[in-house]
Design an enzyme around this catalytic site. Structure first.
Site, short mmCIF file in Angstrom:
data_model
loop_
_atom_site.label_atom_id
_atom_site.label_comp_id
_atom_site.label_asym_id
_atom_site.label_seq_id
_atom_site.Cartn_x
_atom_site.Cartn_y
_atom_site.Cartn_z
N PHE A 84 0.83 -1.21 0.00
CA PHE A 84 0.00 0.00 0.00
C PHE A 84 0.87 1.27 0.00
O PHE A 84 0.81 2.09 -0.93
CB PHE A 84 -0.91 -0.06 1.23
N ILE A 85 1.71 1.43 1.01
CA ILE A 85 2.52 2.66 1.09
C ILE A 85 3.52 2.69 -0.05
O ILE A 85 3.71 3.72 -0.70
CB ILE A 85 3.23 2.75 2.47
N LEU A 144 10.01 -1.15 3.87
CA LEU A 144 8.57 -1.16 4.21
C LEU A 144 8.07 -2.57 4.47
O LEU A 144 6.93 -2.75 4.91
CB LEU A 144 7.77 -0.61 3.02
N TYR A 155 3.82 -7.71 17.39
CA TYR A 155 4.21 -6.79 16.31
C TYR A 155 4.91 -5.55 16.87
O TYR A 155 6.02 -5.20 16.48
CB TYR A 155 2.94 -6.41 15.55
N VAL A 215 -15.59 -3.82 16.94
CA VAL A 215 -14.92 -4.69 17.91
C VAL A 215 -14.99 -4.05 19.30
O VAL A 215 -14.60 -2.88 19.47
CB VAL A 215 -13.45 -4.91 17.48
#
Ligand code: NAD
Ligand code: UDP
Length: 389
Positions: free
Chosen positions: A28-29, A96, A185, A253
């Site tokens: 995406f980026i 990235l 992460y 959520v």
């Protein structure tokens, strides 16, 4: 861009054409960064990824005006001896590559940790050993939870920015316990940041670390069952887009109470280009890149996306557009959440003079227009197919 135009940086110095190795260029980026660099600068890109779908329009046909300035290398950095050679050939490496969808953090923690720490190690090492500059993509998630989230619900201190605004050089990193694997992460990203910082301090590595705060826009993630797995769970923009395209309820959520600030990808990419072309101002720094003015709860995001999509598609919204789900049901065991993410902008303002411009409504309008044009027909076809039992 005309080859003869002399471009100057923030200090009035001419910008020399660079060769940039972009690892994860097909994401995406990466796709937006490639587009920006090719359209507005004379730099060359060695685009490295395992996928190229999102940059296909930049690679073909050969007649494109920038054809000689981008070269695609289908490489998995986990195991490929060509990596060091590509770093040596480049003036700058931008990394990235990552597993970066929350649905993976608690269900594939090993892959998440390997991708965000172990696989990034050789990139840092080769840059350091070969005296090459590195721009590494980290995440706002390294801040974890805010200090304010530990205060009593009715404490007036919760309103004090000192308890929630996230500052690169002052805020602590606050993660949940180890069985809350959501933080695999953030923890891996934090450790690679520390390693890069130490390479800078001890071995002189020229580095910049970027902490994106929920960058969103066209080409983010995938629509399940259309250009990604049917059972896949992308990030919130694509989850909500998918529901809107299918005329299903948007799932909130744990009540959708978490807060996020969203920045338009095209604003954020401007900041990255400033980092690329102003190394004297960017080296040695960690930058928050986000839009503190675009804060909403996830519930408010769902409501706004529903309203914008009704405008864009011309179809009225569902009477009850959202439904609450528990995080255990949606993400499984080990999920946890960041409560609030407001970036402090002092450092990026001072060093690069960058500010985001696009309001949340406007960025959702252009993004959902793209989602509708790209996916509405395909989704209709899938929905109209009889299901086989
Ligand atoms: P993305 O998933 O769209 O892009 C990542 C790309 O890296 C993918 O194209 C993937 O194929 C590639 N990749 C992964 N592992 C690879 C490997 N071993 N070898 C080669 N290529 C590999 O994600 P994105 O949103 O573009 O994010 C890019 C970076 O920014 C990531 O490091 C992510 O952690 C960070 N980030 C992004 C956001 C955001 O708002 N989009 C927020 C926080 C952090
Ligand atoms: N979320 C949600 N419904 C969805 C997808 C995500 O309520 O269908 C929530 C998620 O729990 C989190 C926020 O939206 O609070 C942002 O999620 P995202 O996947 O974009 O990543 P994050 O900002 O947490 O890194």
């Amino acid at each position: 861009m005309a080859a003869s135009t002399v471009r100057i940086n923030l200090d009035g110095k001419p910008i020399n054409p660079l060769t940039i190795l972009m690892i994860g260029a097909g994401g995406f980026i990466g796709s937006h960064l490639c587009e920006k660099i090719l359209q507005e600068t004379p730099h060359k890109i060695l685009a490295l990824d395992v996928y190229s779908d999102k940059i296909k329009h930049l690679l073909e046909p050969d007649s494109l005006e920038w054809a000689g300035r981008i070269q695609f290398h289908r490489i998995n950095i986990k195991h490929d001896s060509r990596l060091e050679g590509l770093i040596k050939m480049s003036d700058l490496t931008i990394n990235l590559a990552a597993i970066c969808t929350p649905a993976d953090y608690n269900t594939r923690p090993l892959d998440t940790i390997y991708s965000n720490f172990i696989d990034a190690l050789p990139v840092v090492k080769y840059c350091s050993e070969n005296g090459k500059r590195l721009i590494h993509f980290s995440t706002c998630e390294v801040y974890g939870k805010t200090i304010g989230s530990f205060l009593p619900k009715d404490s007036p201190l919760r309103q004090d920015p000192a308890y929630y605004v996230l500052k690169e050089d002052a805020s602590p990193c606050i993660f949940g316990s180890i069985e809350k694997q959501r933080w695999s992460y953030a923890c891996a990203k934090q450790l690679i940041e520390r390693l890069i910082y130490a390479e800078g301090a001890e071995n002189g590595l020229e580095f910049t670390i970027v902490r994106p705060f929920n960058w969103i826009g066209p080409r983010m993630d995938f629509i399940p069952g259309i250009d990604g797995p049917s059972e896949g769970v992308p990030r919130v923009l694509a989850c909500f887009s998918n529901a809107l395209l299918r005329r299903e309820q948007l799932k909130l959520v744990d009540g959708g109470e978490s807060q996020r600030t969203f920045v338009y990808i095209k604003d954020a990419i401007e900041a990255v280009l400033l980092m690329i072309e102003n190394p004297d101002r960017a080296n040695g720094h960690i930058f928050n890149v986000g839009n503190p003015n675009n804060e909403v709860t996830v519930r408010q995001l769902a409501e706004m996306m529903t309203a914008v999509y009704a405008n864009v598609s011309g179809e009225p919204a569902l009477e009850e557009p959202t439904v609450d789900v528990s995080s255990k049901e949606f993400y499984g065991e080990g999920y946890d959440d960041s409560d609030k993410r407001i970036p402090d902008m002092t450092i990026i303002n001072k060093q690069l003079g960058w500010n985001p411009k696009t309001s949340l409504w406007d960025l959702l309008d252009s993004t959902l227009t793209y989602q509708h044009k790209t996916y509405a027909e395909a989704v209709k076809k899938v929905i109209s197919k009889p299901t086989t039992s």
